[in-house]
Enzyme design. Structure first.
Site, PDB file in Angstrom:
ATOM      1  N   ASP A  95      -9.502  -9.718   8.797  1.00  0.00           N
ATOM      2  CA  ASP A  95      -8.973  -8.370   8.535  1.00  0.00           C
ATOM      3  C   ASP A  95      -9.961  -7.237   8.815  1.00  0.00           C
ATOM      4  OD1 ASP A  95      -6.569  -6.981   7.604  1.00  0.00           O
ATOM      5  OD2 ASP A  95      -7.742  -6.365   5.871  1.00  0.00           O
ATOM      6  N   LYS A 132      -9.669  -2.230   1.625  1.00  0.00           N
ATOM      7  CA  LYS A 132      -9.380  -1.077   2.474  1.00  0.00           C
ATOM      8  C   LYS A 132     -10.139   0.173   2.020  1.00  0.00           C
ATOM      9  CE  LYS A 132      -7.171  -3.741   4.920  1.00  0.00           C
ATOM     10  NZ  LYS A 132      -5.886  -3.916   5.519  1.00  0.00           N
ATOM     11  N   TYR A 135      -1.524  -3.474  -6.868  1.00  0.00           N
ATOM     12  CA  TYR A 135      -1.250  -4.331  -5.711  1.00  0.00           C
ATOM     13  C   TYR A 135      -2.253  -4.177  -4.573  1.00  0.00           C
ATOM     14  CZ  TYR A 135       1.660  -7.424  -2.941  1.00  0.00           C
ATOM     15  OH  TYR A 135       2.139  -8.508  -2.242  1.00  0.00           O
ATOM     16  N   CYS A 188       0.545  -7.424  11.900  1.00  0.00           N
ATOM     17  CA  CYS A 188       0.800  -7.546  13.339  1.00  0.00           C
ATOM     18  C   CYS A 188       0.025  -8.696  13.974  1.00  0.00           C
ATOM     19  CB  CYS A 188       0.501  -6.237  14.046  1.00  0.00           C
ATOM     20  SG  CYS A 188       1.700  -4.959  13.636  1.00  0.00           S
ATOM     21  N   ARG A 199       0.836  -1.195   0.000  1.00  0.00           N
ATOM     22  CA  ARG A 199       0.000   0.000   0.000  1.00  0.00           C
ATOM     23  C   ARG A 199       0.874   1.250   0.000  1.00  0.00           C
ATOM     24  NH1 ARG A 199      -1.923   0.913   4.331  1.00  0.00           N
ATOM     25  NH2 ARG A 199      -1.240  -0.883   5.527  1.00  0.00           N
ATOM     26  N   SER A 246      -1.459  -3.465  10.397  1.00  0.00           N
ATOM     27  CA  SER A 246      -1.104  -4.348   9.291  1.00  0.00           C
ATOM     28  C   SER A 246       0.128  -5.188   9.625  1.00  0.00           C
ATOM     29  CB  SER A 246      -0.834  -3.526   8.033  1.00  0.00           C
ATOM     30  OG  SER A 246      -1.982  -2.764   7.732  1.00  0.00           O
ATOM     31  N   HIS A 275     -10.722  -2.328  11.400  1.00  0.00           N
ATOM     32  CA  HIS A 275      -9.624  -3.169  10.913  1.00  0.00           C
ATOM     33  C   HIS A 275      -9.430  -4.308  11.915  1.00  0.00           C
ATOM     34  CE1 HIS A 275      -5.136  -3.302   9.456  1.00  0.00           C
ATOM     35  NE2 HIS A 275      -5.872  -4.159   8.796  1.00  0.00           N
ATOM     36  N   ARG A 281       1.972 -12.231  -0.488  1.00  0.00           N
ATOM     37  CA  ARG A 281       0.641 -12.568   0.033  1.00  0.00           C
ATOM     38  C   ARG A 281       0.056 -13.791  -0.659  1.00  0.00           C
ATOM     39  NH1 ARG A 281      -1.777  -8.859   4.081  1.00  0.00           N
ATOM     40  NH2 ARG A 281      -0.129  -7.319   4.347  1.00  0.00           N
TER      41      ARG A 281
END
Ligand code: GTP
Ligand code: SPV
Ligand code: MN
Length: 604
Positions: free
Chosen positions: A293, A226, A217, A270, A78, A268, A246, A386
């Site tokens: 998420d 998001k 991406y 974590c 991002r 993110s 989130h 990912r």
């Protein structure tokens, strides 16, 4: 068939039809594909992606119907510096978001999008965030010129005919996406077209629209995630009295068969995916996954907070994921999976750092180079590599995960990646104190966003990059939400830190499946068992109330994990105070008071 005719046999929604015509005029694509969804259509796009060398097929015996895409090395995460919240006034976007005047931004975007799809196909993807037919769900339409995005969206959201039928004559969130690389006649395309010099991820909170240019991406390009489910949805949630967060959602069942649902916000990379599908190390305890998420939550008529997962799949961090750390994720990606920026083994399977103890002899790294130089220190997979896999493939997907009503949330967990100060777990005194804890989250940065890794930054509610309006108004919204129900029906709020380190830089806590021990403690605390005691920062576990049976952890380490160090907290409070200045007089006075009270308690 003309576009008009094509559209008429596709949808009866006039707003949708005229919007598609308008965007086609602007972007001037060579072809237009109106998506229906389904396996056949998916395979059509896969064939195209194979032909353009955007993806390669993995060994069908080892990894059926699975593919690997390697992105342009300049398009791997991002881009927060190019993410904008273009509210009517700068004040509405607040001090934590990039802002530009919406009219100026619209002019700029129109310029960029003019003719941007020349030589390409424009795909129109209707998608539903949340279970089809749930009152909590919302419909978006993404227009994109990237077949990789279409395939990813087909996994991550409920796309095509079913979303279109559910839309009917209702309104939708429009999202425009282009990789920003028009093709001249006879120009040969590159495998991963993108335009890193001209990236814009833009949100218009008043119009509730999204425009994304230049990147293919993840969160930049899969607009349902998001951009919609957090940035735009957080605005909707504020207006309509619910929460777009989130957060992962998990169900935890005790050996006695009692079940409680939790939602947890970590920044993110974590640990959300890992916690959401954890294999509990404690015998008899079971975790089931609702989402990894994003959570949309609202109070039911019974005063309970209910959560749905708006997504349909996982876009999970690959590095560090293994059969030891997260077997359920490994099973979820065993087939029908789209990998991005991992390494390719000689057998035609995938690999990344931490997947196995032994590295394969030879590989192609994520850049497509032969990777033999084990000593050079270069990574075979990009740290933000990912996997994209359907949620239904997760062996421990919760039986209620698509319940249109959502699941009742009894505990909310905040956390961050902190090598010092923050103990393994503590509980807030009440909703307001819990909201305060959310405002104070800071975390060491990760590879999920461009920029340096390991730098401590404030990330309130793990929403810093995802809040679609003024962060202080968001704090206010959380406080107000707490007044919507009886205090005893509100979820209990906890704060965790799996990432505390010793002086040698080693993690003090084993984490992963052993986090079930912490979940168990929360479960018992919610049950009203006598497991907690007051401390200056909140309720800490009572001596021996954290179940460490079977875990080889020495008492000194445990002590360190729960230590509330006065010096550290004095620094922490000073830092939070300084951060709060950013919000000026918009900072809710309740939050300021909570900080003052914390300071008094620490110095008592
Ligand atoms: P996003 O998808 O970016 O929102 O990330 P996420 O919050 O889902 O993070 P994820 O679970 O993918 O974990 C990110 C990294 O943290 C991985 O490399 C994990 O191996 C690591 N990690 C997750 N849980 C733990 C834990 O309990 N302890 C330690 N030490 N590392 C963890
Ligand atoms: C995150 O960064 O929090 C992610 C990955 O979940 S992305 O979809 O790229 O935002
Ligand atoms: Mn995330």
């Amino acid at each position: 068939m003309t576009l008009k005719e094509q559209l008429s046999s596709w949808t009866q929604n006039e707003t949708l039809k005229s919007w598609v015509i308008e965007q086609a005029d602007l972007c001037q694509p060579e072809k237009i594909h109106l998506c229906e969804g389904g396996e056949e259509e998916y395979q059509l796009f896969i064939q195209q992606l194979l032909k353009s060398k955007t993806i390669v097929q993995l060994n069908t015996k080892l990894r059926p119907n699975s593919f690997l895409a390697n992105s342009d090395p300049a398009d791997v995460a991002r881009v927060e510096s190019k993410t904008f919240i273009c509210s009517d006034s700068k004040e509405d976007a607040g001090p934590t978001n990039n802002w530009q005047d919406p009219e100026e931004m619209e002019t700029l975007l129109k310029g960029l999008f003019k003719g941007c799809m020349k030589g390409r196909t424009m795909y129109v993807i209707p998608y539903c965030m949340g279970p089809i037919n749930s009152k909590l769900s919302h419909i978006g339409i993404e227009i994109t010129d990237s077949p990789y995005v279409v395939c990813s969206m087909a996994i991550m959201a409920r796309i095509g005919r079913k979303a279109l039928d559910f839309l009917g004559q209702k309104t939708f969130i429009p999202g425009m996406h282009s990789v920003g690389v028009p093709l001249e006649e006879n120009e040969i395309d590159v495998p991963w077209p993108c335009n890193p010099k001209n990236r814009y991820i833009v949100h218009f909170p008043s119009k509730k629209s999204i425009w994304s240019f230049g990147s293919g991406y993840g969160g930049n390009a899969l607009l349902g995630k998001k951009c919609f489910a957090l940035r735009i949805a957080s605005v909707l949630a504020k207006e309509q009295g619910w929460l777009a967060e989130h957060m992962l959602i998990l169900g935890l069942t005790s050996p006695e068969g009692q079940k409680k649902y939790f939602a947890a916000a970590f920044p993110s990379a974590c640990g959300k995916t890992n916690l959401a599908m954890m294999t509990a190390s404690l015998p008899g305890w079971k975790v089931e996954c609702v989402g990894d998420d994003i959570a949309w939550m609202r109070f039911g008529e019974d005063g309970q907070l209910y959560a749905i997962n708006p997504e349909n799949g996982f876009f999970g961090v690959a590095p560090g994921t293994s059969f030891q750390s997260n077997p359920n994720a490994m099973y979820a990606m065993s087939k029908n999976t789209l990998f991005t920026n991992v390494a390719l083994t000689e057998e035609g399977d995938v690999w990344w750092e931490g997947m196995t103890q032994e590295r394969p002899e030879r590989m192609k790294d994520w850049l497509g180079h032969d990777w033999v130089d084990k000593m050079s220190g270069s990574k075979a997979a990009h740290p933000n590599a990912r996997f994209t896999a359907k949620a239904s493939q997760c062996p421990i997907i919760d039986p209620m995960w698509e319940d249109p009503k959502g699941v009742p949330i009894e505990g909310i967990i905040f956390g961050g990646r902190r090598s010092t100060t923050i103990p393994l777990v503590f509980q807030s005194f009440n909703w307001q104190h819990g909201t305060f804890l959310g405002t104070t989250i800071s975390s060491e940065t990760t590879a999920a966003a461009e920029g340096s890794v390991g730098k401590l930054r404030h990330d309130p509610f793990a929403m810093l990059p995802f809040c679609g309006y003024h962060m202080a108004d968001y704090f206010r919204h959380w406080l107000e939400m707490g007044k919507k129900s009886d205090p005893e029906k509100l979820p209990k709020i906890f704060y965790v830190n799996w990432f505390k380190k010793d002086s040698d830089g080693k993690f003090l806590w084993p984490g992963f499946g052993d986090n079930s021990r912490v979940l168990k403690w929360m479960f018992e605390s919610i049950q009203g068992k006598d497991v907690k005691e007051k401390s200056s920062i909140g309720y800490l576990p009572k001596e021996s109330s954290l179940d460490v049976s079977g875990l080889h952890i020495d008492p000194l380490t445990l002590k360190k994990l729960f230590e509330v160090n006065k010096e550290d907290w004095t620094c922490e409070i000073k830092e939070i105070k300084n951060y709060f200045k950013l919000f000026k007089d918009k900072l809710p006075k309740e939050i300021e008071e909570e900080l003052d009270e914390l300071e008094i308690r620490i110095h008592r």
